[in-house]
Scaffold this active site. Structure first.
Site, PDB file in Angstrom:
ATOM      1  N   VAL A 299      10.177  -7.622  -0.664  1.00 15.75           N
ATOM      2  CA  VAL A 299      10.981  -6.800  -1.569  1.00 15.75           C
ATOM      3  C   VAL A 299      10.071  -5.997  -2.500  1.00 15.75           C
ATOM      4  O   VAL A 299      10.329  -4.820  -2.780  1.00 15.75           O
ATOM      5  CB  VAL A 299      11.965  -7.665  -2.369  1.00 15.75           C
ATOM      6  N   ASP A 300       8.996  -6.612  -2.978  1.00 13.49           N
ATOM      7  CA  ASP A 300       8.037  -5.876  -3.807  1.00 13.49           C
ATOM      8  C   ASP A 300       7.445  -4.702  -3.039  1.00 13.49           C
ATOM      9  O   ASP A 300       7.289  -3.599  -3.572  1.00 13.49           O
ATOM     10  CB  ASP A 300       6.907  -6.804  -4.263  1.00 13.49           C
ATOM     11  N   VAL A 301       7.073  -4.937  -1.784  1.00  9.90           N
ATOM     12  CA  VAL A 301       6.466  -3.878  -0.981  1.00  9.90           C
ATOM     13  C   VAL A 301       7.458  -2.739  -0.759  1.00  9.90           C
ATOM     14  O   VAL A 301       7.123  -1.555  -0.917  1.00  9.90           O
ATOM     15  CB  VAL A 301       5.961  -4.440   0.357  1.00  9.90           C
TER      16      VAL A 301
END
Length: 416
Positions: free
Chosen positions: A167-169
């Site tokens: 999700v961060d990426v």
């Protein structure tokens, strides 16, 4: 040849993953990224190890190349003034603190836009700046509450997270698109704007067909393990030595698979004739395929089925994945010299540009490595003045290829 983002100065107040991934992508494309860090500790991921390479956490190294590190204590008046000066000169500001944190330091969007109306201000949060502002934005938490874990796992009732902070990426990628769009719009309007991206909204968008199945048809999917809800066969099968993925997307590929398995009759079986039939009888199909695929190794099936046009391949570890990329000539590594001259094999930017490809020229910085030179540059507070005939063609703008603020300046200590 100039890169697409040469001359773009980025004030990077981000840390951990989403924001640093965004600013690394911008830096690879030519932007001058100044990473602002807290003295003494710096980015949280500097301490996130093992593993380590040359004494530094590989987590930090993975998303911080092509940047310069400037340590500033925003509670110190002199350092605070330098932060404001950096923002005044910048084209882009990136931050991923909890909403309100930057404003408490006088660096909120409204304050800095009054100082620099052309600034693109990118704010990354976990759950937005409204009712979710107080919620902590950790990837694992968002995977859970955002629905990703509800469709990921070995079996119903056994949710698991992905093996990377996906999700961060994805959020860093979406933020990159937003920043580039805002820079393009500024070319026409001359004005900056606020770019807001949050982890939850990014995940809901990234769930694509699963999200649309809910919003359009009210379908709430569950865990399917390694199967696909709409395609078959599209899952992991046991080969003689290790798992093998078969990802058949249409009837033609299924017929080719059946020929490769020396079982052409399966393609004519009424249970398996169309994709819809195969999905309806997926357990029976899996049993038929497993009985045949267990007879050879994953590598043998890969060599036999791939020329037939069947999408398949072994479940590789990372060593196998990089070996495959190397064998295909994809050049997955971006080597940069470490502090002692030993190469740091970072992962290459996956974007290919025919005339202006990504550039790798600065290894990930040590904490505060460029503070002295950047402080000297920021302390040169010469007021902006209109260009005159005497100065025309001689002025140096911050972030331009010939300025003190550019990592591309010939002969500067930034060259490595």
């Amino acid at each position: 040849m100039p890169l697409p983002l040469d001359g773009v100065l980025v004030a990077d107040f981000g840390r951990v993953l989403a924001a640093p991934y965004l600013t690394m992508l911008l830096a690879d494309l030519g932007a001058d990224v100044v990473k602002v860090e807290q003295p003494g500790t710096g980015d949280d991921t500097r301490a996130w190890g093992p593993p380590h390479a040359q004494g530094e956490a590989t987590y930090f190294l993975s998303v911080n190349r092509n940047k310069r590190s400037l340590t500033l204590d925003l509670r110190d008046p002199a350092d605070h003034a330098r932060a404001l000066e950096l923002v005044r000169r910048a084209d882009v500001l990136v931050e991923n603190f909890r909403p309100g944190t930057m404003a408490r330091h006088g660096l909120g969007h409204e304050e800095v836009c009054a100082l620099n109306p052309r600034l693109i201000y990118c704010s990354i949060t976990g759950f937005g700046s409204g009712a979710g502002a107080a919620l902590p934005g950790y990837d694992l938490l968002v995977q859970a509450v955002g629905g990703l874990m509800s469709v990921t796992g070995a079996a119903p009732g056994e949710p698991v997270k992905t093996g990377v902070a996906l999700v961060d990426v994805l959020t860093g990628l979406h933020a990159t698109v937003g920043v580039l769009a805002a820079l393009r719009e500024r070319d026409a309007s001359g004005r900056g704007q606020l770019v807001e991206v949050n982890l939850l909204s990014t995940l809901l968008s990234g769930l694509v067909n699963q999200s649309a199945g809910y919003t359009l048809a009210g379908a709430v999917p569950g865990i399917l393990g390694n199967r696909h809800p709409s395609i078959a066969p599209y899952e992991v099968f046991p080969a003689a030595d290790r798992p093998l993925v078969v990802a058949v997307g249409n009837d033609r590929q299924f017929a080719a698979l059946c020929r490769g398995l020396d079982a052409p009759g399966l393609a004519d079986d009424p249970r398996f004739a169309t994709n819809g039939d195969r999905v309806a009888h997926v357990d029976e199909l899996a049993a038929e395929l497993t009985a045949r695929l267990e007879r050879r190794t994953a590598a043998e099936w890969f060599a036999l089925l791939t020329p037939l046009g069947v999408p398949c391949g072994p479940v590789n570890d990372l060593a196998g994945a990089f070996a495959l990329a190397d064998s295909l000539g994809l050049q997955p590594r971006a080597p940069l010299p470490g502090p002692d001259g030993t190469p740091l094999d970072l992962v290459a930017n996956p974007i290919g540009l025919s005339r202006t490809p990504p550039r790798y020229h600065l290894r990930p910085p040590r904490l505060g490595e460029h503070t002295a030179e950047l402080t000297a540059w920021l302390d040169e507070k010469t007021p902006d003045a209109p260009e005159t005939p005497e100065t025309a063609g001689t002025s140096e703008t911050p972030g331009s290829p010939g300025s003190p603020g550019s990592p591309g300046s010939p002969g500067t200590p930034n060259e490595r």
